[in-house]
Write a protein that holds these residues in place. Structure first.
Motif, PDB file in Angstrom:
ATOM      1  N   GLY A  67      12.264  47.460 -54.436  1.00 18.40           N
ATOM      2  CA  GLY A  67      13.341  46.983 -53.560  1.00 18.40           C
ATOM      3  C   GLY A  67      14.748  47.222 -54.087  1.00 18.40           C
ATOM      4  N   GLY A  69      16.280  49.937 -54.338  1.00 16.56           N
ATOM      5  CA  GLY A  69      16.976  50.918 -53.498  1.00 16.56           C
ATOM      6  C   GLY A  69      16.716  52.371 -53.887  1.00 16.56           C
ATOM      7  N   LYS A  70      15.605  52.627 -54.565  1.00 19.88           N
ATOM      8  CA  LYS A  70      15.303  53.995 -55.014  1.00 19.88           C
ATOM      9  C   LYS A  70      15.215  54.963 -53.840  1.00 19.88           C
ATOM     10  N   SER A  71      14.421  54.593 -52.846  1.00 19.84           N
ATOM     11  CA  SER A  71      14.220  55.516 -51.720  1.00 19.84           C
ATOM     12  C   SER A  71      15.517  55.717 -50.935  1.00 19.84           C
ATOM     13  N   THR A  72      16.278  54.646 -50.783  1.00 20.69           N
ATOM     14  CA  THR A  72      17.555  54.743 -50.075  1.00 20.69           C
ATOM     15  C   THR A  72      18.496  55.679 -50.839  1.00 20.69           C
ATOM     16  N   ARG A 110      12.514  54.966 -44.794  1.00 22.41           N
ATOM     17  CA  ARG A 110      13.673  54.700 -45.646  1.00 22.41           C
ATOM     18  C   ARG A 110      14.322  55.993 -46.117  1.00 22.41           C
ATOM     19  N   LYS A 204      23.457  48.538 -54.945  1.00 20.66           N
ATOM     20  CA  LYS A 204      23.837  47.462 -54.020  1.00 20.66           C
ATOM     21  C   LYS A 204      25.191  46.878 -54.409  1.00 20.66           C
ATOM     22  N   ASP A 206      27.965  46.496 -53.117  1.00 21.19           N
ATOM     23  CA  ASP A 206      28.698  46.465 -51.847  1.00 21.19           C
ATOM     24  C   ASP A 206      28.820  45.020 -51.376  1.00 21.19           C
ATOM     25  N   ALA A 243      23.725  52.729 -52.528  1.00 21.25           N
ATOM     26  CA  ALA A 243      22.909  53.757 -51.878  1.00 21.25           C
ATOM     27  C   ALA A 243      23.052  53.659 -50.369  1.00 21.25           C
TER      28      ALA A 243
HETATM   29  N1  LIG Z   1      23.184  46.153 -49.482  1.00 21.62           N
HETATM   30  C1  LIG Z   1      22.473  47.172 -49.921  1.00 21.62           C
HETATM   31  N2  LIG Z   1      21.167  47.276 -49.596  1.00 21.62           N
HETATM   32  C2  LIG Z   1      20.486  48.321 -50.065  1.00 21.62           C
HETATM   33  C3  LIG Z   1      21.084  49.327 -50.873  1.00 21.62           C
HETATM   34  N3  LIG Z   1      20.143  50.238 -51.194  1.00 21.62           N
HETATM   35  C4  LIG Z   1      18.992  49.823 -50.617  1.00 21.62           C
HETATM   36  N4  LIG Z   1      19.179  48.685 -49.927  1.00 21.62           N
HETATM   37  C5  LIG Z   1      18.183  47.948 -49.141  1.00 21.62           C
HETATM   38  O1  LIG Z   1      17.181  47.460 -50.019  1.00 21.62           O
HETATM   39  C6  LIG Z   1      15.881  47.525 -49.400  1.00 21.62           C
HETATM   40  C7  LIG Z   1      14.909  48.292 -50.293  1.00 21.62           C
HETATM   41  O2  LIG Z   1      15.339  49.646 -50.383  1.00 21.62           O
HETATM   42  P1  LIG Z   1      14.368  50.838 -50.831  1.00 21.62           P
HETATM   43  O3  LIG Z   1      15.214  52.039 -50.889  1.00 21.62           O
HETATM   44  O4  LIG Z   1      13.174  50.893 -49.983  1.00 21.62           O
HETATM   45  O5  LIG Z   1      13.969  50.359 -52.282  1.00 21.62           O
HETATM   46  P2  LIG Z   1      12.896  51.003 -53.285  1.00 21.62           P
HETATM   47  O6  LIG Z   1      13.439  50.756 -54.634  1.00 21.62           O
HETATM   48  O7  LIG Z   1      12.597  52.400 -52.904  1.00 21.62           O
HETATM   49  O8  LIG Z   1      11.643  50.076 -53.015  1.00 21.62           O
HETATM   50  P3  LIG Z   1      10.090  50.358 -53.392  1.00 21.62           P
HETATM   51  O9  LIG Z   1       9.774  51.784 -53.073  1.00 21.62           O
HETATM   52  O10 LIG Z   1       9.354  49.383 -52.550  1.00 21.62           O
HETATM   53  O11 LIG Z   1       9.960  50.049 -54.863  1.00 21.62           O
HETATM   54  C8  LIG Z   1      16.103  48.163 -48.041  1.00 21.62           C
HETATM   55  O12 LIG Z   1      16.166  47.146 -47.074  1.00 21.62           O
HETATM   56  C9  LIG Z   1      17.438  48.863 -48.188  1.00 21.62           C
HETATM   57  O13 LIG Z   1      18.137  48.972 -46.962  1.00 21.62           O
HETATM   58  C10 LIG Z   1      22.490  49.201 -51.185  1.00 21.62           C
HETATM   59  O14 LIG Z   1      23.094  50.008 -51.870  1.00 21.62           O
HETATM   60  N5  LIG Z   1      23.111  48.096 -50.677  1.00 21.62           N
END
Ligand SMILES: Nc1nc2c(ncn2[C@@H]2O[C@H](COP(=O)(O)OP(=O)(O)OP(=O)(O)O)[C@@H](O)[C@H]2O)c(=O)[nH]1
Ligand SMILES: [Mg+2]
Length: 330
Positions: A67, A69-72, A110, A204, A206, A243
């Motif tokens: 969570g 934000g790796k994928s984002t 994502r 994050k 922001d 991200a």
């Molecule tokens: N406010 C904010 N939210 C973010 C940011 N980057 C990601 N998110 C939110 O965080 C949540 C998780 O983002 P992902 O990109 O799926 O995170 P991940 O690390 O890939 O998660 P996993 O693959 O499950 O480990 C989503 O709801 C995104 O929209 C950011 O820079 N700012």
């Protein structure tokens, strides 16, 4: 081209991969991921045939807790790069059972921009097996992608345990994403992961989080100062980014390129790649030698007995090893 059910004509397959044909690339990866013995031989021949076309990509590993934000981030960074004319492959190492069909779908949503980008190729983690096995498949997949002309490879992994080491061992640059929140986060972050990091990015950063992210950055900088950097030519920077909004992504990439320049000039990059390849050979060999211990039922049953005998001092560990080696015909 031949389907995966019969061993393909490797030379022809290699040639088609080099043209950048995505469908063929996907099928070749399926061949790489296959557990069949005849496919394994073909897969090895394929990577050998493609070897000279590999190694040109910028290989970036990305980790961080679920969570973060790796994928984002990959979606934003990847889209920026395809916009600059790069071709981007996104791979994953996730040996946990967490990644079901559902979460692969979630990943694709994502990474909505990249998923629809003709210059990006997203391949989820190989589904099952030991970490060593999963990581090996991802490495081979990376080579195929490079041969197909992808010049940036982004490898996502979950921020737990050994998979981070496996990804750091297959990439040139290891990026650790963390959340704002300083103190506690820093405590929670394993020292071992900080030591692997070529850069820490506080994501994050922001909205309400912005001030906290800046404070966290200062704390991480202080923590990194205590550690001896793994390279004499690179001190891992700490940056903040969003991200979601795209803030800091260009800065993040320029750090990666700077790292690449410095390590290329010093010769470290090719030395690191060379070491990685040798380590990779040993890991695959180990996997291969240990495979019967995991898959052969008779051997597995015998091992359970041997273990019981060793734990109750009826069999000396050295004698046990002799028995096991004899079973494996070593
Ligand atoms: N406010 C904010 N939210 C973010 C940011 N980057 C990601 N998110 C939110 O965080 C949540 C998780 O983002 P992902 O990109 O799926 O995170 P991940 O690390 O890939 O998660 P996993 O693959 O499950 O480990 C989503 O709801 C995104 O929209 C950011 O820079 N700012
Ligand atoms: Mg993800």
């Amino acid at each position: 081209m031949a389907t995966v059910s019969s061993p393909p004509d490797v030379e022809r397959l290699a040639e088609t991969i080099r043209t950048g044909d995505r469908a063929v690339l996907s099928r070749a990866i399926t061949l790489i991921e296959s557990k069949r013995a005849d496919h394994r031989g073909a897969a090895a021949a394929l990577t050998q045939a493609l070897l000279r076309a590999t190694g040109k990509a910028v290989r970036v590993g990305i980790t961080g807790s679920p969570g973060v934000g790796k994928s984002t981030l990959i979606d934003g960074l990847g889209s920026m790069l395809t916009g600059q004319g790069h071709r981007v492959a996104v791979l994953a190492v996730d040996p946990s059972s967490r990644r079901t069909g559902g979460s692969i779908l979630a990943d694709k949503t994502r990474m909505a921009r990249l998923a629809n980008d003709a210059n990006a190729f997203i391949r989820p983690s190989p589904a099952s097996g030991t970490l060593g096995g999963v990581a090996a498949k991802t490495r081979e997949t990376m080579l195929l992608c490079e041969a197909a002309g992808y010049d940036v490879v982004l490898v996502e992994t979950v921020g737990v345990g050994q998979s981070e080491i496996a990804v750091a061992d297959m990439t040139d640059f290891f990026l650790v994403l963390v959340l704002p929140g300083a103190g506690d986060e820093l405590q929670a972050l394993k020292k071992g992961v900080i030591e692997l990091a070529d850069m820490i990015a506080i994501n994050k950063a922001d909205g309400d989080n912005l001030a906290r992210a800046k404070a966290a950055a200062a704390e991480y900088k202080a923590a990194l100062n205590i550690l001896t950097p793994s390279s004499p030519n690179w001190s891992p920077p700490v940056i903040t980014c969003s991200a979601l909004k795209g803030d800091g992504i260009a800065d993040l990439w320029s750090n990666i390129l700077q790292h690449r320049d410095r390590l290329t000039t010093s010769g470290e990059l090719s030395a690191r790649r060379g070491e990685q390849q040798v380590k990779w050979m040993w890991t695959m060999l180990e996997e291969r030698l240990f495979a019967p211990l995991r898959s052969n039922r008779a051997i597995k049953a015998e091992l359970t007995k041997i273990e019981a005998e060793v734990s109750t001092s009826r069999l000396a560990p050295a004698a046990a090893v002799e028995k096991i080696a004899a079973m494996l015909e070593l």
